[in-house]
Scaffold this motif. Structure first.
Motif, PDB file in Angstrom:
ATOM      1  N   TYR A 101     -28.283 -11.535 -26.330  1.00  0.00           N
ATOM      2  CA  TYR A 101     -27.442 -11.127 -27.462  1.00  0.00           C
ATOM      3  C   TYR A 101     -26.042 -10.735 -26.996  1.00  0.00           C
ATOM      4  O   TYR A 101     -25.033 -11.158 -27.573  1.00  0.00           O
ATOM      5  CB  TYR A 101     -28.108  -9.961 -28.194  1.00  0.00           C
ATOM      6  CG  TYR A 101     -27.254  -9.324 -29.268  1.00  0.00           C
ATOM      7  CD1 TYR A 101     -26.856 -10.053 -30.389  1.00  0.00           C
ATOM      8  CD2 TYR A 101     -26.850  -7.993 -29.166  1.00  0.00           C
ATOM      9  CE1 TYR A 101     -26.078  -9.459 -31.384  1.00  0.00           C
ATOM     10  CE2 TYR A 101     -26.078  -7.405 -30.145  1.00  0.00           C
ATOM     11  CZ  TYR A 101     -25.690  -8.138 -31.247  1.00  0.00           C
ATOM     12  OH  TYR A 101     -24.912  -7.554 -32.228  1.00  0.00           O
ATOM     13  N   ARG A 102     -25.952  -9.940 -25.943  1.00  0.00           N
ATOM     14  CA  ARG A 102     -24.662  -9.498 -25.416  1.00  0.00           C
ATOM     15  C   ARG A 102     -23.808 -10.670 -24.924  1.00  0.00           C
ATOM     16  O   ARG A 102     -22.593 -10.651 -25.014  1.00  0.00           O
ATOM     17  CB  ARG A 102     -24.858  -8.509 -24.268  1.00  0.00           C
ATOM     18  CG  ARG A 102     -25.419  -7.168 -24.689  1.00  0.00           C
ATOM     19  CD  ARG A 102     -24.376  -6.303 -25.317  1.00  0.00           C
ATOM     20  NE  ARG A 102     -24.960  -5.017 -25.699  1.00  0.00           N
ATOM     21  CZ  ARG A 102     -24.828  -4.464 -26.891  1.00  0.00           C
ATOM     22  NH1 ARG A 102     -24.127  -5.071 -27.824  1.00  0.00           N
ATOM     23  NH2 ARG A 102     -25.379  -3.299 -27.150  1.00  0.00           N
ATOM     24  N   LYS A 104     -23.607 -13.416 -26.263  1.00  0.00           N
ATOM     25  CA  LYS A 104     -23.236 -14.173 -27.461  1.00  0.00           C
ATOM     26  C   LYS A 104     -23.890 -15.557 -27.487  1.00  0.00           C
ATOM     27  O   LYS A 104     -23.300 -16.525 -27.933  1.00  0.00           O
ATOM     28  CB  LYS A 104     -21.708 -14.289 -27.598  1.00  0.00           C
ATOM     29  CG  LYS A 104     -21.010 -12.965 -27.864  1.00  0.00           C
ATOM     30  CD  LYS A 104     -19.492 -13.109 -27.923  1.00  0.00           C
ATOM     31  CE  LYS A 104     -19.064 -13.938 -29.117  1.00  0.00           C
ATOM     32  NZ  LYS A 104     -17.580 -13.984 -29.240  1.00  0.00           N
ATOM     33  N   PRO A 107     -26.683 -14.657 -32.623  1.00  0.00           N
ATOM     34  CA  PRO A 107     -25.883 -13.821 -33.524  1.00  0.00           C
ATOM     35  C   PRO A 107     -26.418 -12.411 -33.727  1.00  0.00           C
ATOM     36  O   PRO A 107     -25.671 -11.502 -34.078  1.00  0.00           O
ATOM     37  CB  PRO A 107     -25.899 -14.601 -34.840  1.00  0.00           C
ATOM     38  CG  PRO A 107     -27.185 -15.382 -34.794  1.00  0.00           C
ATOM     39  CD  PRO A 107     -27.382 -15.735 -33.345  1.00  0.00           C
ATOM     40  N   ALA A 156     -22.795 -18.634 -32.566  1.00  0.00           N
ATOM     41  CA  ALA A 156     -22.784 -17.269 -32.026  1.00  0.00           C
ATOM     42  C   ALA A 156     -21.753 -17.141 -30.910  1.00  0.00           C
ATOM     43  O   ALA A 156     -21.007 -16.161 -30.841  1.00  0.00           O
ATOM     44  CB  ALA A 156     -24.168 -16.896 -31.511  1.00  0.00           C
ATOM     45  N   SER A 157     -21.678 -18.148 -30.032  1.00  0.00           N
ATOM     46  CA  SER A 157     -20.753 -18.091 -28.897  1.00  0.00           C
ATOM     47  C   SER A 157     -19.305 -18.124 -29.338  1.00  0.00           C
ATOM     48  O   SER A 157     -18.417 -17.608 -28.654  1.00  0.00           O
ATOM     49  CB  SER A 157     -21.038 -19.244 -27.934  1.00  0.00           C
ATOM     50  OG  SER A 157     -20.684 -20.493 -28.508  1.00  0.00           O
ATOM     51  N   SER A 159     -18.240 -16.913 -32.333  1.00  0.00           N
ATOM     52  CA  SER A 159     -17.991 -15.873 -33.332  1.00  0.00           C
ATOM     53  C   SER A 159     -16.979 -14.833 -32.831  1.00  0.00           C
ATOM     54  O   SER A 159     -17.081 -14.354 -31.697  1.00  0.00           O
ATOM     55  CB  SER A 159     -19.297 -15.160 -33.689  1.00  0.00           C
ATOM     56  OG  SER A 159     -19.044 -14.034 -34.506  1.00  0.00           O
ATOM     57  N   ARG A 162     -17.599 -10.031 -32.163  1.00  0.00           N
ATOM     58  CA  ARG A 162     -17.796  -9.121 -31.043  1.00  0.00           C
ATOM     59  C   ARG A 162     -17.408  -9.793 -29.729  1.00  0.00           C
ATOM     60  O   ARG A 162     -17.310 -11.019 -29.662  1.00  0.00           O
ATOM     61  CB  ARG A 162     -19.246  -8.622 -30.976  1.00  0.00           C
ATOM     62  CG  ARG A 162     -20.269  -9.732 -30.919  1.00  0.00           C
ATOM     63  CD  ARG A 162     -21.679  -9.243 -31.236  1.00  0.00           C
ATOM     64  NE  ARG A 162     -22.611 -10.359 -31.338  1.00  0.00           N
ATOM     65  CZ  ARG A 162     -23.279 -10.868 -30.330  1.00  0.00           C
ATOM     66  NH1 ARG A 162     -23.174 -10.329 -29.121  1.00  0.00           N
ATOM     67  NH2 ARG A 162     -24.094 -11.892 -30.501  1.00  0.00           N
ATOM     68  N   ASP A 163     -17.176  -8.973 -28.714  1.00  0.00           N
ATOM     69  CA  ASP A 163     -16.800  -9.456 -27.392  1.00  0.00           C
ATOM     70  C   ASP A 163     -17.950  -9.247 -26.409  1.00  0.00           C
ATOM     71  O   ASP A 163     -18.821  -8.404 -26.623  1.00  0.00           O
ATOM     72  CB  ASP A 163     -15.560  -8.714 -26.882  1.00  0.00           C
ATOM     73  CG  ASP A 163     -14.341  -8.953 -27.755  1.00  0.00           C
ATOM     74  OD1 ASP A 163     -14.158 -10.109 -28.193  1.00  0.00           O
ATOM     75  OD2 ASP A 163     -13.585  -7.998 -28.008  1.00  0.00           O
ATOM     76  N   VAL A 164     -17.923  -9.990 -25.325  1.00  0.00           N
ATOM     77  CA  VAL A 164     -18.912  -9.818 -24.261  1.00  0.00           C
ATOM     78  C   VAL A 164     -18.465  -8.637 -23.402  1.00  0.00           C
ATOM     79  O   VAL A 164     -17.334  -8.611 -22.918  1.00  0.00           O
ATOM     80  CB  VAL A 164     -19.021 -11.091 -23.396  1.00  0.00           C
ATOM     81  CG1 VAL A 164     -19.984 -10.861 -22.234  1.00  0.00           C
ATOM     82  CG2 VAL A 164     -19.474 -12.277 -24.245  1.00  0.00           C
ATOM     83  N   HIS A 172     -19.205 -19.858 -21.685  1.00  0.00           N
ATOM     84  CA  HIS A 172     -19.760 -20.446 -22.900  1.00  0.00           C
ATOM     85  C   HIS A 172     -19.706 -21.974 -22.893  1.00  0.00           C
ATOM     86  O   HIS A 172     -20.406 -22.617 -23.677  1.00  0.00           O
ATOM     87  CB  HIS A 172     -19.055 -19.893 -24.135  1.00  0.00           C
ATOM     88  CG  HIS A 172     -19.495 -18.515 -24.498  1.00  0.00           C
ATOM     89  ND1 HIS A 172     -18.627 -17.503 -24.859  1.00  0.00           N
ATOM     90  CD2 HIS A 172     -20.743 -17.952 -24.537  1.00  0.00           C
ATOM     91  CE1 HIS A 172     -19.310 -16.399 -25.104  1.00  0.00           C
ATOM     92  NE2 HIS A 172     -20.591 -16.647 -24.921  1.00  0.00           N
TER      93      HIS A 172
END
Length: 205
Positions: A101-102, A104, A107, A156-157, A159, A162-164, A172
């Motif tokens: 999840y973190r 990415k 989602p 998700a990658s 999106s 949010r950031d990693v 990615h």
């Protein structure tokens, strides 16, 4: 609306927090009534209630982890040297589904767990389908070659939601990443305030 999405929104409403910071959540649109036909007035919680809520928020955030599994993580956090609350966060963030999840690759934590369960994820080149698998520092996490073009993963990658975080590295383009180090509470980009110290108090009663 799918049952899965409805279930996530129910967790948000029950806890009164947009746990994952997503724009689709009713709480993000100002619908803050608690569950029930007309909502219920919230009384000031007791110390026990506050601690319980902190535990439910943390469990809910990581895909609604079951009580037995969460308690095992707490017991391991107690066993390890150092601050128990920080150890607990480190163990939660080291779960394979949390790392996916973190990075990415998914989602939501729920989607991340599903990707792992269905065999789309590799750890150091080997398939691991156990969401609770504890990733170690230096481990490489990648998406199976045939799964890299899945719409869920690609979207998700890309999106911007949010950031990693900096305790991970990610590429990615090749859909692979590395777990650099175990984070502290202050390193984790929670959209809402998490209070693992209250979780420790809850189990220490």
């Amino acid at each position: 609306m799918s049952k899965r999405i409805e279930a996530k929104f129910k967790i948000n409403r029950r806890l009164g927090a947009n746990l994952w910071g997503r724009g689709k959540s009713p709480l993000a649109r100002g619908k803050e009534n608690p569950p029930g036909q007309h909502g219920q007035r919230r009384k000031k919680p007791s110390d026990f209630g506050t601690q319980l809520m902190a535990k439910q928020k943390l469990k809910g955030y990581y895909g609604n982890i079951g009580e037995k599994q969460f308690r095992r993580l707490y017991d391991e956090a107690v066993r390890r040297r150092g601050d128990t609350s920080e150890n607990l966060i480190g163990l939660l963030e080291s779960r394979l589904d949390a790392v996916v999840y973190r990075l990415k690759f998914a989602p939501t934590p729920f989607a991340s767990r599903q990707l792992v369960n269905h065999g789309h994820v590799r750890v150091n080149g080997k398939r691991v389908n156990i969401p609770s698998y504890q990733v170690r520092e230096g481990d490489e996490i990648s998406v199976k070659t045939k799964s890299k073009d899945l719409a869920l993963i690609v979207e998700a990658s890309q999106s911007p939601e949010r950031d990693v975080p900096d305790y991970l590295e990610v590429d990615h383009k090749d859909m692979k990443g590395k777990f650099i180090r175990i984070p502290k509470l202050a390193d984790v980009p929670y959209p809402v305030q998490m209070e693992p110290n209250l979780v420790v108090e809850f189990y220490s009663r």
